[in-house]
Design an enzyme around this catalytic site. Structure first.
Site, PDB file in Angstrom:
ATOM      1  CD  GLU A 130      14.110 -33.881  -5.498  1.00  0.00           C
ATOM      2  OE1 GLU A 130      13.153 -33.760  -4.709  1.00  0.00           O
ATOM      3  OE2 GLU A 130      15.187 -34.432  -5.187  1.00  0.00           O
TER       4      GLU A 130
ATOM      5  CD  GLU B 156      13.799 -42.196  -8.651  1.00  0.00           C
ATOM      6  OE1 GLU B 156      14.495 -41.262  -8.249  1.00  0.00           O
ATOM      7  OE2 GLU B 156      14.246 -43.090  -9.407  1.00  0.00           O
TER       8      GLU B 156
ATOM      9  CG  ASP C 110      21.466 -42.490 -12.324  1.00  0.00           C
ATOM     10  OD1 ASP C 110      21.726 -42.457 -11.110  1.00  0.00           O
ATOM     11  OD2 ASP C 110      20.434 -42.999 -12.792  1.00  0.00           O
TER      12      ASP C 110
ATOM     13  CE  LYS D 280      32.502 -48.824 -18.035  1.00  0.00           C
ATOM     14  NZ  LYS D 280      31.810 -50.078 -17.981  1.00  0.00           N
TER      15      LYS D 280
ATOM     16  CG  ASP E  25      29.354 -37.492  -6.813  1.00  0.00           C
ATOM     17  OD1 ASP E  25      28.198 -37.459  -7.317  1.00  0.00           O
ATOM     18  OD2 ASP E  25      30.122 -38.454  -6.984  1.00  0.00           O
TER      19      ASP E  25
END
Ligand SMILES: C[S@@+](CC[C@H](N)C(=O)[O-])C[C@H]1O[C@@H](n2cnc3c(N)ncnc32)[C@H](O)[C@@H]1O
Length: 306
Positions: A20, A45, A95, A99, A131
């Site tokens: 993950e 992470e 993330d 832009k 999303d």
């Protein structure tokens, strides 16, 4: 459960079959670890705060089948994961870098898919939930361009929508997008683990000069750059200096210490073990520069180990 790259075996002996990337608070990781106790899961992470919170969660919940690497996904994929070993790679709410000028920072790019193909088992898949519609399209275009994956876009499984970010976006009424990238071919470019070397150092004769005016120095070497940011005096009675160094090599960024300190054999100049650094080609090149810096000040090398 926390893997320290400087001390780990490459690839990991635990042989994770599930990865993950960007697990955030670790809620989803804990969920799959409980659902599938037979899986060995590697969570990666880059945020230290998130790693600390997730480790606390795994400890509290008695989870035994999760291994945590604090750092960059590409480093973990390259070094910790064995070729053709992963069955599933989860990426939940990466993330988005919305832009256009920041698109190069997105994780799911063609080069990443090429490298991923070397670590996925036959039929293994990356599962993306986001999303961000634009990123969802972007990732599909990048995977398509690699020619190494089939892509399906069913609705997201309900249990993917329980991560911290999913709950946040759900509360705002956002839509969710899902894609399954299944490996159908493998990129032929070799991507071996990063080469590691014995701790580089030298023993010098002569007296250690005072370094009141040490200036920030950039050292370039094939494949990367090191910046020696400053020299600080050691507080130990023997004295000596620590050199705060920022090192960037392919797939690896390290902040580490080099040191110059009196020892029973002479002046030791080399990598400090503080923070379990990885002793790489870049570390060797930087130590070589530091030794030559002292040579230029009149010290002589008695023994060189790099
Ligand atoms: C938007 S958050 C999502 C966190 C979690 N997956 C969730 O759904 O709640 C993205 C996470 O990915 C991590 N991340 C981003 N790029 C990464 C990389 N290249 N390697 C490891 N972690 C990364 C960030 O630190 C952050 O915790």
């Amino acid at each position: 459960m926390l893997i320290r790259a400087g001390e780990a075996q490459f690839p990991l002996p635990q042989q994770p079959q599930v990865l993950e990337i960007g697990f955030g608070d670790g809620h989803f990781t804990a969920q799959i670890a409980r659902l599938y106790p037979e899986w060995q899961i590697l969570g990666v992470e880059k945020s230290a705060g998130s790693v600390a919170r997730a480790l606390g969660r795994f400890h509290r919940e008695g989870i035994q089948n999760v291994w945590v690497y604090h750092g960059q996904a590409t480093f973990a994929l390259r070094n910790l994961v064995a070729p053709r070993s992963l069955h599933k790679v989860y990426v939940n709410f990466p993330d988005p870098w919305p832009k256009a000028k920041h698109e190069e920072n997105r994780l799911l790019q063609r080069g990443f898919f090429q490298r991923l193909s070397t670590r996925l088992a036959e039929g293994g898949a990356l599962l993306l939930t986001t999303d961000h519609e634009a990123y969802w399209h972007f990732a599909q275009a990048e995977a398509q361009a690699s020619g190494l994956f089939t892509i399906e876009t069913p609705p997201p499984p309900e249990f993917h929508l329980t991560t911290k970010y999913a709950l946040k976006w759900r509360a705002q009424g956002r839509r969710f997008y899902y894609a399954v990238f299944q490996k159908i071919a493998e990129d032929p470019t070799p991507w071996p683990p990063i080469a590691r070397y014995p701790v580089p150092h030298a023993i010098l004769t002569g007296s250690l000069p005072r370094l009141n005016a040490f200036e920030k120095t950039v050292v370039r070497f094939p494949g990367g750059t090191a910046v020696l940011l400053e020299a600080t005096q050691a507080l130990s009675p023997e004295g000596g200096y620590y050199f705060h160094t920022h090192l960037e090599e392919e797939d690896l960024v390290q902040d580490l210490l080099l040191e110059a300190r009196p020892s029973s054999h002479g002046l030791y100049v080399g990598l400090s073990r503080f923070g379990a650094p990885l002793s790489t080609a870049g570390v060797r090149a930087t130590v070589a520069w530091l030794v030559s810096y002292f040579e230029a000040q009149g010290l002589q090398v008695k023994q060189r180990s790099y």
